[in-house]
Design a protein around this motif. Structure first.
Motif, PDB file in Angstrom:
ATOM      1  N   ASP A  19       6.042 -11.239  -2.590  1.00 36.57           N
ATOM      2  CA  ASP A  19       7.238 -11.171  -1.749  1.00 36.57           C
ATOM      3  C   ASP A  19       7.506  -9.739  -1.305  1.00 36.57           C
ATOM      4  OD1 ASP A  19       8.466 -13.989  -1.858  1.00 36.57           O
ATOM      5  OD2 ASP A  19       7.996 -13.563  -3.958  1.00 36.57           O
ATOM      6  N   ALA A  20       7.028  -8.769  -2.082  1.00 41.95           N
ATOM      7  CA  ALA A  20       7.197  -7.370  -1.708  1.00 41.95           C
ATOM      8  C   ALA A  20       6.290  -6.495  -2.555  1.00 41.95           C
ATOM      9  CB  ALA A  20       8.648  -6.928  -1.884  1.00 41.95           C
ATOM     10  N   ALA A  21       5.912  -5.358  -1.993  1.00 43.77           N
ATOM     11  CA  ALA A  21       5.239  -4.296  -2.738  1.00 43.77           C
ATOM     12  C   ALA A  21       6.269  -3.207  -2.981  1.00 43.77           C
ATOM     13  CB  ALA A  21       4.055  -3.755  -1.945  1.00 43.77           C
ATOM     14  N   ILE A  22       6.144  -2.540  -4.113  1.00 46.97           N
ATOM     15  CA  ILE A  22       7.101  -1.496  -4.482  1.00 46.97           C
ATOM     16  C   ILE A  22       6.338  -0.247  -4.897  1.00 46.97           C
ATOM     17  CG2 ILE A  22       8.879  -0.820  -6.141  1.00 46.97           C
ATOM     18  CD1 ILE A  22       9.619  -3.796  -6.377  1.00 46.97           C
ATOM     19  N   ILE A  23       6.724   0.901  -4.324  1.00 47.95           N
ATOM     20  CA  ILE A  23       6.123   2.189  -4.703  1.00 47.95           C
ATOM     21  C   ILE A  23       7.231   3.060  -5.274  1.00 47.95           C
ATOM     22  CG2 ILE A  23       4.851   4.225  -3.938  1.00 47.95           C
ATOM     23  CD1 ILE A  23       3.713   2.546  -1.653  1.00 47.95           C
TER      24      ILE A  23
END
Length: 329
Positions: A52-56
């Motif tokens: 649903d999302a990538a997070i950095i």
């Protein structure tokens, strides 16, 4: 017959990528291509797992001086990130800013990626699916952060909340490389269920304390800072939040990236020389700073420099060179 309803939220996280056009002098591979390949591996995981999302969690870049990050590097990053099938949320790390100042963002390479929406500057986002919601909160790098001053949005009707931070954190509070190290028990006083942490390059793993999870898997890069261990195995993290009949469950695990052994990417002799040089520079800078401040009534190097009769541009560069030389942040 009534059938149970299950909704899954999937997130892939990474931190401390530290990409640059040229890597440490001891690297014998193409550092930029190596780091782009790791981002590509993150993208493959996101796309295959229908994230649903990538997070950095901060520090996409290694060099704080925007003039040292080329337009070509940014274009290659944009080309890679555009191939993600999901949105990419990111907070600012200290290496993404000049002199750790959030005000410098507009002039930074990261500011360009935020401006064209390649990456989404994370402050507060809500992911909704099948009537269920997950809250994602971002806290950018802040020197001497006072946790009690943070205004974390309430979860309201969200089934879970993720907080993304760029700071040193571990099992016990203390200090690390002259910076505060926050204890997990301190962070656990806040409302989020999951903390995704950047800044600590050494792998601290995924830890659960009571009903809180801490994702602290270390840097995606190797050997960028003098204190980095060459034995560190870069990885990304998989987070699945499931809700079934209003019962929430969690699955978190690291995903090791495909990497070459350190002897194939490092000249180990040069690496030793780099570490020795860095220690000598650290000693020199600390002595210089100490002697300079002793002659001043101001005991803070930042405050001392801020009062010098120089332009803001020069002031930023002075702080940048001190921070780069000491490699403390």
């Amino acid at each position: 017959m009534w059938k149970a309803s299950m909704t899954d939220f999937i997130f892939i996280t990474a931190n401390d990528i530290h990409i640059s056009d040229n890597g440490p002098r001891s690297r014998i591979d193409n550092f930029k291509e190596t780091m782009l390949n790791k981002i590509a591996q993150m993208r493959t995981a996101c796309n295959k797992l229908n994230a649903d999302a990538a997070i950095i969690a901060g520090d996409l870049y290694n060099l704080k001086d925007p003039a040292r990050n080329s337009h070509r590097l940014n274009q290659e990053l944009i080309n890679e990130f555009k191939q993600f099938d999901c949105p990419i949320y990111m907070i600012e790390g200290n290496h993404d800013l000049t002199a750790n100042r959030l005000e410098s963002l507009k002039k930074q390479a990261l500011g360009v990626l935020f401006a064209d929406k390649t990456l989404i500057q994370l402050r507060h986002e809500i992911i909704e699916k099948n009537g269920k919601k997950v809250s994602i909160v971002g806290v950018p790098y802040t020197e001497n952060l006072d946790l009690t001053t943070l205004d974390i949005p309430k979860k309201e009707d969200c089934i879970s909340q993720i907080c993304v931070m760029h700071l040193y954190a571990g099992l016990k509070p203390g200090f690390l490389y002259k910076e505060r190290l926050y204890g997990y028990n301190e962070l656990a006083q806040m409302s989020p269920n999951i903390f995704v942490l950047g800044h600590y390059h050494a792998d601290q793993g995924i830890y659960k304390e009571n009903d809180k999870y801490f994702v602290n898997i270390g840097s995606m890069s190797r050997g960028v800072l003098s204190e980095d261990s060459l034995d560190h195995h870069p990885q990304i993290a998989y987070i699945k939040i499931s809700v079934n009949n209003n019962k929430v469950s969690y699955q978190l695990q690291p995903i090791k990236l495909k990497i070459k052994p350190c002897h194939e990417i490092f000249d180990l002799k040069k690496r030793e020389e780099e570490i020795k040089e860095t220690k000598e520079i650290e000693s020199f800078v600390e002595k210089l700073v100490s002697e300079t401040i002793e002659k001043s009534k101001d005991k803070s190097i930042e405050n001392f420099i801020s009062k010098l009769d120089i332009t803001q541009t020069v002031r930023d560069k002075v702080m940048h060179f001190i921070q780069e030389a000491t490699a403390k942040k």
